[in-house]
Motif scaffolding. Structure first.
Motif, PDB file in Angstrom:
ATOM      1  N   ASP A 167       0.944  -1.202   0.083  1.00  0.00           N
ATOM      2  CA  ASP A 167       0.010  -0.019   0.014  1.00  0.00           C
ATOM      3  C   ASP A 167       1.031   1.223   0.031  1.00  0.00           C
ATOM      4  O   ASP A 167       1.476   1.652   0.871  1.00  0.00           O
ATOM      5  N   PHE A 168       0.956   2.076  -1.122  1.00  0.00           N
ATOM      6  CA  PHE A 168       1.839   3.193  -1.264  1.00  0.00           C
ATOM      7  C   PHE A 168       1.527   4.187  -0.084  1.00  0.00           C
ATOM      8  O   PHE A 168       2.664   4.614   0.624  1.00  0.00           O
ATOM      9  N   ALA A 169       0.381   4.544   0.166  1.00  0.00           N
ATOM     10  CA  ALA A 169       0.181   5.707   1.204  1.00  0.00           C
ATOM     11  C   ALA A 169       0.603   5.190   2.461  1.00  0.00           C
ATOM     12  O   ALA A 169       1.391   5.790   3.299  1.00  0.00           O
ATOM     13  N   ALA A 170       0.280   3.928   2.837  1.00  0.00           N
ATOM     14  CA  ALA A 170       0.751   3.346   4.278  1.00  0.00           C
ATOM     15  C   ALA A 170       2.125   3.128   4.229  1.00  0.00           C
ATOM     16  O   ALA A 170       2.808   3.514   5.208  1.00  0.00           O
ATOM     17  N   ALA A 171       2.758   2.717   3.052  1.00  0.00           N
ATOM     18  CA  ALA A 171       4.256   2.625   3.275  1.00  0.00           C
ATOM     19  C   ALA A 171       5.019   3.892   3.356  1.00  0.00           C
ATOM     20  O   ALA A 171       6.054   3.798   4.160  1.00  0.00           O
ATOM     21  N   ARG A 172       4.749   5.064   2.908  1.00  0.00           N
ATOM     22  CA  ARG A 172       5.168   6.245   3.000  1.00  0.00           C
ATOM     23  C   ARG A 172       5.179   6.580   4.689  1.00  0.00           C
ATOM     24  O   ARG A 172       6.049   7.591   4.668  1.00  0.00           O
ATOM     25  N   GLU A 173       4.305   6.218   5.014  1.00  0.00           N
ATOM     26  CA  GLU A 173       4.108   6.509   6.685  1.00  0.00           C
ATOM     27  C   GLU A 173       4.551   5.713   7.580  1.00  0.00           C
ATOM     28  O   GLU A 173       5.230   5.866   8.624  1.00  0.00           O
ATOM     29  N   GLU A 174       4.929   4.427   7.229  1.00  0.00           N
ATOM     30  CA  GLU A 174       4.998   3.327   8.162  1.00  0.00           C
ATOM     31  C   GLU A 174       6.238   2.439   7.969  1.00  0.00           C
ATOM     32  O   GLU A 174       6.982   1.878   8.670  1.00  0.00           O
ATOM     33  N   ALA A 175       6.740   2.222   6.704  1.00  0.00           N
ATOM     34  CA  ALA A 175       7.722   1.456   6.400  1.00  0.00           C
ATOM     35  C   ALA A 175       9.417   2.019   6.720  1.00  0.00           C
ATOM     36  O   ALA A 175       9.945   2.787   5.940  1.00  0.00           O
ATOM     37  N   GLN A 180      14.255   5.101   6.176  1.00  0.00           N
ATOM     38  CA  GLN A 180      15.629   5.255   6.829  1.00  0.00           C
ATOM     39  C   GLN A 180      16.492   5.213   5.464  1.00  0.00           C
ATOM     40  O   GLN A 180      17.436   5.580   5.585  1.00  0.00           O
ATOM     41  N   ALA A 181      16.193   4.369   4.433  1.00  0.00           N
ATOM     42  CA  ALA A 181      17.133   4.267   3.365  1.00  0.00           C
ATOM     43  C   ALA A 181      16.931   5.426   2.293  1.00  0.00           C
ATOM     44  O   ALA A 181      17.736   5.579   1.193  1.00  0.00           O
ATOM     45  N   GLY A 182      16.012   6.211   2.580  1.00  0.00           N
ATOM     46  CA  GLY A 182      15.789   7.384   1.741  1.00  0.00           C
ATOM     47  C   GLY A 182      15.330   6.915   0.298  1.00  0.00           C
ATOM     48  O   GLY A 182      15.930   7.556  -0.709  1.00  0.00           O
ATOM     49  N   VAL A 183      14.380   6.132   0.115  1.00  0.00           N
ATOM     50  CA  VAL A 183      14.110   5.874  -1.245  1.00  0.00           C
ATOM     51  C   VAL A 183      13.563   6.891  -2.092  1.00  0.00           C
ATOM     52  O   VAL A 183      12.846   7.616  -1.513  1.00  0.00           O
ATOM     53  N   ASP A 184      13.663   6.723  -3.375  1.00  0.00           N
ATOM     54  CA  ASP A 184      12.868   7.530  -4.250  1.00  0.00           C
ATOM     55  C   ASP A 184      11.708   7.177  -4.601  1.00  0.00           C
ATOM     56  O   ASP A 184      11.407   6.332  -5.315  1.00  0.00           O
ATOM     57  N   TRP A 185      10.563   7.756  -3.949  1.00  0.00           N
ATOM     58  CA  TRP A 185       9.290   7.283  -3.967  1.00  0.00           C
ATOM     59  C   TRP A 185       8.618   7.230  -5.453  1.00  0.00           C
ATOM     60  O   TRP A 185       7.649   6.506  -5.534  1.00  0.00           O
ATOM     61  N   ALA A 186       9.240   8.073  -6.361  1.00  0.00           N
ATOM     62  CA  ALA A 186       8.787   8.027  -7.631  1.00  0.00           C
ATOM     63  C   ALA A 186       9.048   6.842  -8.303  1.00  0.00           C
ATOM     64  O   ALA A 186       8.438   6.229  -9.403  1.00  0.00           O
ATOM     65  N   ASN A 187       9.999   6.055  -7.771  1.00  0.00           N
ATOM     66  CA  ASN A 187      10.232   4.619  -8.458  1.00  0.00           C
ATOM     67  C   ASN A 187       9.652   3.555  -7.675  1.00  0.00           C
ATOM     68  O   ASN A 187       9.972   2.256  -7.970  1.00  0.00           O
ATOM     69  N   VAL A 188       8.952   3.698  -6.481  1.00  0.00           N
ATOM     70  CA  VAL A 188       8.256   2.608  -6.012  1.00  0.00           C
ATOM     71  C   VAL A 188       6.802   2.104  -6.557  1.00  0.00           C
ATOM     72  O   VAL A 188       6.254   3.085  -6.582  1.00  0.00           O
ATOM     73  N   ARG A 189       6.832   0.903  -6.919  1.00  0.00           N
ATOM     74  CA  ARG A 189       5.632   0.471  -7.292  1.00  0.00           C
ATOM     75  C   ARG A 189       4.723  -0.456  -6.265  1.00  0.00           C
ATOM     76  O   ARG A 189       5.429  -0.762  -5.298  1.00  0.00           O
TER      77      ARG A 189
END
Length: 228
Positions: A167-175, A180-189
């Motif tokens: 779940d994209f929205a939940a992952a941005r809040e909880e993952a 901590q790895a500073g992922v580029d969310w534009a590349n997360v599917r």
């Protein structure tokens, strides 16, 4: 609760008729959570791993780890199943539990055995329990950490992987692993997009991170209703 051999979280899922509000049945919350989380992981294996896995490593010996081991035993009975627990005693109890069900579990000493092609981290650890380099022939799934300050997977492993979430929205809040790895969310599917559009990626390492969503509880309830 852990010291007492009890689940960390208790709860009940009440299923009601959407039109009338009439209660239809009640499901045990921890069982719903465990089974739908393991189901998502197994969907990830189907989508992101070419062919049937040869060997799994489950990190953790708690409830989530047990639900995943049960699913692996059902869907991939010919695969080798390794477990890595916090203590030798927890590993032995885990192995004994599944031996009664006819599922052979092998302790993993130190690093993940080389032949392992699916790693499932199912702990609530605040620090990484898996820190090996990302490999294109090894799918990594993280299901245990669900707060920003917790991370099961090392940052370098996350950054070197193509990342999918439940779940994209939940992952941005909880993952925490991803935050901590500073992922580029534009590349997360999302795993949903992989189902709809195909699981195409660059052929490199894949990391599937799940944090849970009420949508999956709804899906589990629909399955339960169909089986009544």
């Amino acid at each position: 609760n852990t010291a007492l051999g009890m689940p960390t979280i208790f709860g009940a899922v009440t299923v009601c008729n959407g039109a009338t509000g009439q209660p239809e049945f009640i499901l045990d919350g921890p069982t719903v959570t465990g089974r739908r989380t393991a189901a998502l992981s197994m969907l990830g294996v189907r989508l992101f791993h070419p062919g049937a896995p040869r060997a799994f490593l489950v990190i953790g010996t708690g409830q989530q780890a047990r639900f995943h081991a049960q699913a692996i035993g059902q869907l991939y009975p010919s695969a080798t199943l390794y477990v890595k627990g916090r203590t030798e005693a927890s590993e032995q109890a885990f192995r004994a539990h599944f031996a009664q069900a006819g599922v052979d579990v092998t302790p993993a000493h130190g690093a993940a055995p080389k032949e392992v092609d699916v790693v499932i981290a199912a702990t609530t650890s605040k620090t990484p329990v898996y820190d090996e380099a990302a490999r294109k022939d090894r799918l990594v799934i993280g299901v245990g950490a669900f707060t920003p300050d917790a991370a099961e997977i090392a940052q370098d492993t996350v950054r070197a992987s193509c990342v999918f979430v439940d779940d994209f929205a939940a992952a941005r809040e909880e993952a925490g692993d991803l935050l901590q790895a500073g992922v580029d969310w534009a590349n997360v599917r999302t795993i949903g997009s992989a189902v709809t559009d195909g699981a195409a990626h660059d052929g490199g390492p894949v990391l599937l991170k799940t944090v849970g969503s009420g949508a999956w509880d709804l899906a589990a309830c629909r399955v339960a209703r169909q089986m009544r």
